[in-house]
Design a protein around this motif. Sequence first.
Motif, PDB file in Angstrom:
ATOM      1  N   PRO A  16      53.539  43.746  46.801  1.00 37.66           N
ATOM      2  CA  PRO A  16      52.859  43.168  45.627  1.00 37.66           C
ATOM      3  C   PRO A  16      53.780  42.984  44.430  1.00 37.66           C
ATOM      4  O   PRO A  16      53.479  43.438  43.332  1.00 37.66           O
ATOM      5  N   ASN A 135      46.476  35.203  42.557  1.00 37.87           N
ATOM      6  CA  ASN A 135      45.961  36.504  42.180  1.00 37.87           C
ATOM      7  C   ASN A 135      47.054  37.310  41.471  1.00 37.87           C
ATOM      8  O   ASN A 135      47.865  37.948  42.125  1.00 37.87           O
ATOM      9  N   SER A 194      51.992  46.027  41.187  1.00 38.50           N
ATOM     10  CA  SER A 194      50.679  46.599  40.928  1.00 38.50           C
ATOM     11  C   SER A 194      49.833  46.436  42.180  1.00 38.50           C
ATOM     12  O   SER A 194      49.932  45.409  42.858  1.00 38.50           O
ATOM     13  N   PRO A 195      48.993  47.414  42.503  1.00 39.29           N
ATOM     14  CA  PRO A 195      48.132  47.271  43.681  1.00 39.29           C
ATOM     15  C   PRO A 195      47.017  46.256  43.482  1.00 39.29           C
ATOM     16  O   PRO A 195      46.387  45.836  44.448  1.00 39.29           O
ATOM     17  N   ASP A 196      46.773  45.839  42.240  1.00 40.76           N
ATOM     18  CA  ASP A 196      45.696  44.878  41.990  1.00 40.76           C
ATOM     19  C   ASP A 196      46.024  44.049  40.760  1.00 40.76           C
ATOM     20  O   ASP A 196      45.697  44.418  39.627  1.00 40.76           O
ATOM     21  N   TRP A 197      46.655  42.909  40.991  1.00 38.25           N
ATOM     22  CA  TRP A 197      47.012  42.048  39.865  1.00 38.25           C
ATOM     23  C   TRP A 197      45.802  41.369  39.247  1.00 38.25           C
ATOM     24  O   TRP A 197      45.870  40.842  38.135  1.00 38.25           O
ATOM     25  N   SER A 198      44.683  41.314  39.956  1.00 36.36           N
ATOM     26  CA  SER A 198      43.505  40.638  39.428  1.00 36.36           C
ATOM     27  C   SER A 198      42.682  41.529  38.512  1.00 36.36           C
ATOM     28  O   SER A 198      41.805  41.052  37.795  1.00 36.36           O
ATOM     29  N   GLY A 199      42.955  42.830  38.548  1.00 36.80           N
ATOM     30  CA  GLY A 199      42.178  43.767  37.754  1.00 36.80           C
ATOM     31  C   GLY A 199      42.940  44.244  36.532  1.00 36.80           C
ATOM     32  O   GLY A 199      43.697  43.493  35.913  1.00 36.80           O
ATOM     33  N   TRP A 201      45.681  45.562  35.664  1.00 37.70           N
ATOM     34  CA  TRP A 201      47.015  45.845  36.211  1.00 37.70           C
ATOM     35  C   TRP A 201      47.839  46.748  35.304  1.00 37.70           C
ATOM     36  O   TRP A 201      48.715  47.476  35.767  1.00 37.70           O
ATOM     37  N   THR A 204      48.176  50.412  36.238  1.00 42.15           N
ATOM     38  CA  THR A 204      48.848  50.827  37.480  1.00 42.15           C
ATOM     39  C   THR A 204      50.243  50.233  37.634  1.00 42.15           C
ATOM     40  O   THR A 204      50.972  50.630  38.533  1.00 42.15           O
TER      41      THR A 204
END
Length: 218
Positions: A16, A135, A194-199, A201, A204
Amino acid sequence: MNDHIAHKLPRDDSDPFRYGIYLRPDPKTCRAVTVITDQLRAQYGLLSAGAFPPHATLVGSQPFGFNENEVVAAVTALLANREAFEVHNAGIRAPGIGYVYDVSQNADGTENEALVSLARDIEAAVEPFRRPMNNPLPNDFVPELFRGHLSLASHDLYERPDLRDEVGEFIRELEVPVPSGFAGRSVVMYRTASPDWSGRWWKTMTWEHVHSWQLTSA
């Protein structure tokens, strides 16, 4: 010693990672940004602006996959013999929801064309290596929207708009000394993850320095 530590394994293209290429301010301006972002974290728990090293984005959040070395080579060729330029810091401004040091204009109020040109040229140099990304949504250079800035408080305030005025007052009352400008000569590339670029971020995200370039003195 563990072989995985002794011999660095190749990166997986599905990892990611996103890359940013930034103009790094002078050390005193970097210190001013860090003092403010550290104080905002300590007082309000704001994290997003301080999640990155102090910087003015040239090209941000780019997915290059396996092409990291090729991107470094392309930017190295682009910046060979490119001259440094002056960057004016107009002080604290409040575009949108957040707060920044505004470095988009010259001291006379005209657009800093050297800064815009640098961003435009780096965008063109790295474009062949960019992979599709949805994303988050693409963060490509758009000349009409580009405004050079150093973030002081940003994404967190979308979650806490009730704090916006208080945070702005807090930043100004800190009265952190900052130079009125600096030589735009240090360009830096970072690898972020980041494990979640849509959230959220910024809660994290981690980053690593990849490469630095120094522009030549005028």
